[in-house]
Design an enzyme around this catalytic site. Sequence first.
Site, short mmCIF file in Angstrom:
data_model
loop_
_atom_site.label_atom_id
_atom_site.label_comp_id
_atom_site.label_asym_id
_atom_site.label_seq_id
_atom_site.Cartn_x
_atom_site.Cartn_y
_atom_site.Cartn_z
CD GLU A 164 -0.32 2.98 3.55
OE1 GLU A 164 -0.07 2.02 4.30
OE2 GLU A 164 0.53 3.85 3.26
CE LYS B 98 -2.15 -1.19 3.83
NZ LYS B 98 -1.76 -2.60 4.01
CB THR B 99 3.58 2.41 2.23
OG1 THR B 99 2.82 2.25 3.43
CG2 THR B 99 4.46 3.64 2.36
#
Length: 464
Positions: A165, A121-122
Amino acid sequence: MAPTVPPALDRPHFIGIGGAGMSGIAKILAQRGAQVAGSDAKDSDTAAALRALGATVHIGHAAEHLATDATSVVVSSAIRADNPELTAAQARAVPVVHRADALAALMSGLRAIAVAGTHGKTTTTSMLAVSLTGLGLDPSYAIGGDLDAPGSNARHGTGEIFVAEADESDRSFQKYDPEVAIVLNVELDHHANYASLEEIYESFEAFVAKIRPGGTLVVGEHPGARELAARVSGREDLSIVRVGEDDDADLRIVKIAPKGMTSEVTVLVEDQEYVFTVSVPGRHYAHNACAALAAGIALGIAPGRLAHALSSYTGVKRRLQLKGTANGVQVIDSYAHHPSEMTADLGALRGAVGPGPRILVVFQPHLFSRTQELGTEMGHALALADASVVLDIYPAREDPVPGVTSALIIDAATAKGADVTAEHDRHAIPDLIAGMTKPGDLVLTMGAGDVTDLGPWILRRLES
């Protein structure tokens, strides 16, 4: 119309303001003109970055830190019920706002892209933030990690796009209603909150259900993401874009060519090939970049422009981040803490450096619950390294679990024939690593806790 600050967030107090998710929301609110205050357990560069924006940051938690004119108290799921600032807020009837609700309020009225998945995600959110900024679209963004400096995990932009995110760990991502959502992968994790993989799927289905009518779901090639796509395929007002190397992918990855610590990626979009560079090694990072490309295309951005802009991405802290080189030894930092992430990062590094250099890992397990459920798999992942040192479990928000220690990981790695050393004192790591390494080796500090602090210590010891 320019985004505004909701009245409840005009003078917010953040408990745990230095955390990756909390600090990003606080930063955006401060940039929008809110009078931000908060507290954290210890001082940090992130706290300093918030103070530079005008926020008041207290160190330590105490009831008197809560200002008399606070309009709300913002918390994450990690904040315990007996926190003195939280109990003070409840006694004074100050509204308590979950950080996900605060982030949802910041995204309101904007074209939101929410990036979800068990892993990646990051990085994917960062890729979008950097590339959209490079195209002059001035997006707002909230990321779970810093791009290149403390406090760079979030920004209030003047454009119409907001990239966020989306954290599934506590189901809070179900509060968002994005125009575009990315789901990179779906695996069982966060065992304190989910009892089964089926519960994980149900949570992701609830997240997808909140995508705005006419919106787009981008799914990766991971079997869990494809299973999710199949489960939600009956929704007629949702476009599903499949990204991957399979022939049936809507955005097909034709080729991933390793180029040292980078990759050259060729993708096929509507019969047109585009080639761009991903500045971090590994097939999983190339897939992340292609998911970001698909999300941007869904918002109407020309694929050629966005592919070129993605080449400007230079990485995010703790995602195979080079911390430095000393006496011929490279020290790299990885946030990987789930076996799939560990395996992917170790595989990426081996592919990047070739068979010659040794890869030595300093691993710190994260959470007792995760170690209890996945300790064996973590040990198997460490067997991919030439040698490993395993620290004690970083507890974060959890209390110890009887019988759950790093020995679960060490025993599993040893059973695979791995060279593994237990070390209970993190301060002993620099001397230990200095005695293990030789020029040409690569040292990887790995884990989601404070193992990241060891990189500079190791470099200083190697230089001495």
